[in-house]
Design a protein around this motif. Structure first.
Motif, short mmCIF file in Angstrom:
data_model
loop_
_atom_site.label_atom_id
_atom_site.label_comp_id
_atom_site.label_asym_id
_atom_site.label_seq_id
_atom_site.Cartn_x
_atom_site.Cartn_y
_atom_site.Cartn_z
N ARG A 99 0.77 -1.18 -0.13
CA ARG A 99 0.03 0.01 0.12
C ARG A 99 0.77 1.32 -0.09
O ARG A 99 1.68 1.26 0.82
CB ARG A 99 -1.10 0.03 1.15
N THR A 100 0.68 1.93 -1.02
CA THR A 100 1.56 3.24 -1.19
C THR A 100 0.62 4.59 -1.23
O THR A 100 -0.52 4.46 -1.93
CB THR A 100 2.29 3.27 -2.35
N TYR A 101 0.92 5.56 -0.36
CA TYR A 101 0.18 6.80 -0.69
C TYR A 101 1.19 7.67 -1.68
O TYR A 101 2.41 7.65 -1.72
CB TYR A 101 0.25 7.57 0.54
N SER A 102 0.42 8.05 -2.74
CA SER A 102 1.24 8.97 -3.79
C SER A 102 1.01 10.65 -3.27
O SER A 102 0.04 11.11 -3.49
CB SER A 102 0.72 9.03 -5.26
N PHE A 103 2.15 11.14 -2.74
CA PHE A 103 2.36 12.49 -2.40
C PHE A 103 2.44 13.32 -3.61
O PHE A 103 3.64 13.31 -4.16
CB PHE A 103 3.47 12.58 -1.26
N SER A 104 1.62 13.93 -4.03
CA SER A 104 1.52 14.91 -5.54
C SER A 104 2.07 16.09 -5.07
O SER A 104 2.85 16.49 -6.24
CB SER A 104 0.05 14.70 -5.98
N GLU A 105 1.96 16.93 -4.20
CA GLU A 105 2.16 18.36 -4.45
C GLU A 105 2.41 18.81 -3.09
O GLU A 105 1.55 18.68 -1.93
CB GLU A 105 1.06 19.17 -5.09
N LEU A 106 3.44 19.95 -2.93
CA LEU A 106 3.62 20.44 -1.75
C LEU A 106 4.00 22.01 -2.34
O LEU A 106 4.65 22.22 -3.33
CB LEU A 106 4.81 20.14 -0.98
N ALA A 107 3.40 22.87 -1.94
CA ALA A 107 3.65 24.28 -2.24
C ALA A 107 3.50 25.18 -0.85
O ALA A 107 2.61 25.08 -0.13
CB ALA A 107 2.97 24.81 -3.35
N VAL A 108 4.44 26.07 -0.93
CA VAL A 108 4.63 26.89 0.34
C VAL A 108 4.84 28.57 -0.48
O VAL A 108 5.70 29.02 -1.32
CB VAL A 108 5.83 26.75 1.24
N ARG A 109 4.07 29.53 0.08
CA ARG A 109 4.18 30.80 -0.42
C ARG A 109 5.61 31.25 -0.09
O ARG A 109 6.27 30.91 0.89
CB ARG A 109 3.15 31.83 0.49
N ALA A 110 6.21 32.17 -1.01
CA ALA A 110 7.65 32.56 -0.75
C ALA A 110 7.82 33.18 0.50
O ALA A 110 8.80 32.94 1.18
CB ALA A 110 7.79 33.51 -1.86
N LYS A 111 6.89 33.98 0.87
CA LYS A 111 6.92 34.54 2.47
C LYS A 111 7.16 33.63 3.32
O LYS A 111 7.93 33.94 4.37
CB LYS A 111 5.96 35.75 2.60
N TRP A 112 6.59 32.27 3.28
CA TRP A 112 6.73 31.51 4.39
C TRP A 112 7.70 30.28 4.21
O TRP A 112 7.97 29.72 5.24
CB TRP A 112 5.12 30.84 4.55
N ARG A 113 8.62 30.67 3.51
CA ARG A 113 9.76 29.49 3.29
C ARG A 113 10.80 29.65 4.29
O ARG A 113 10.92 30.71 4.95
CB ARG A 113 10.58 29.80 2.04
N LYS A 114 11.54 28.67 4.51
CA LYS A 114 12.51 28.46 5.47
C LYS A 114 11.98 28.75 6.82
O LYS A 114 12.77 29.20 7.93
CB LYS A 114 13.68 29.45 5.32
N ALA A 115 10.78 28.44 7.15
CA ALA A 115 10.03 28.53 8.44
C ALA A 115 9.57 27.53 9.01
O ALA A 115 8.80 27.40 9.93
CB ALA A 115 8.93 29.60 8.33
N GLY A 116 9.80 26.11 8.49
CA GLY A 116 9.22 24.95 8.97
C GLY A 116 8.01 24.51 8.24
O GLY A 116 7.54 23.42 8.98
N VAL A 117 7.68 25.20 7.47
CA VAL A 117 6.15 25.00 6.97
C VAL A 117 6.09 23.86 6.06
O VAL A 117 5.16 23.04 6.05
CB VAL A 117 5.51 26.43 6.28
#
Length: 181
Positions: A99-117
């Protein structure tokens, strides 16, 4: 000076297939912000099609992180069809786990990058999943993103280009649950 941004300050909410119309525009808006420097690429411009494709899966799952009412990040995917996991072509022998989960997409607004989001929404998406494994694709031109996933327990098992106009991706696989960091 802007206050420091921290993933712990966000409210993460879960959504499913039946919520797609409610969250569709938020996903498109976050993606457009996250990929603002690459939105002239036709592949990135097709993102709404991918939202509809994945959201159309009856077991689609999504988490969105909110700063107040503003969506700032998301992660989504769906379980793979048993015995049809595309990543198996990259391993010989393939793990016996089915059984596999397909993790399709991750996106973080530029302002919130490098904050552990990124890690926060990834772990929220995968928390409590009953699949054995999780598979995802990472643009092979972004080794730092690949390294980030490796710190969370993923390993590269191959490369693939799923569409003629898509980037070549690193195929990454991890056992669930993800190890603690």
């Amino acid at each position: 000076m802007e206050p420091s941004l921290n993933a712990a300050d966000l409210h993460v909410r879960r959504f499913g297939h039946d919520d797609l119309q409610q969250i569709r525009q938020a996903l498109i808006d976050v993606h457009a912000d996250a990929y603002a420097d690459a939105m002239d690429d036709e592949f990135n411009q097709r993102f709404p099609w991918f939202v509809d494709h994945w959201g159309g899966h009856p077991e689609f799952s999504c988490v969105i992180a909110f700063d107040g009412e503003e969506a700032v990040a998301f992660a989504y995917g769906a379980p793979s069809a048993p015995k049809r996991e595309w990543w198996r072509d990259h391993l010989d022998p393939a793990p016996g786990r089915e059984r596999t989960y397909s993790f399709s997409e991750l996106a973080v607004r530029a302002k919130w990058r490098k904050a552990g989001v990124s890690e926060s929404v990834t772990r929220a998406l995968l928390h409590g999943r009953d699949e054995d494994l999780v598979a995802l694709l990472v643009d092979a031109r972004h080794p730092r993103v690949q390294a980030m996933y490796e710190t969370w327990g993923f390993r590269k098992v191959g490369e693939r280009q799923p569409f003629p106009d898509s980037p070549v991706y690193a195929v990454m696989l991890a056992e669930l649950p993800l190890p603690s960091t």
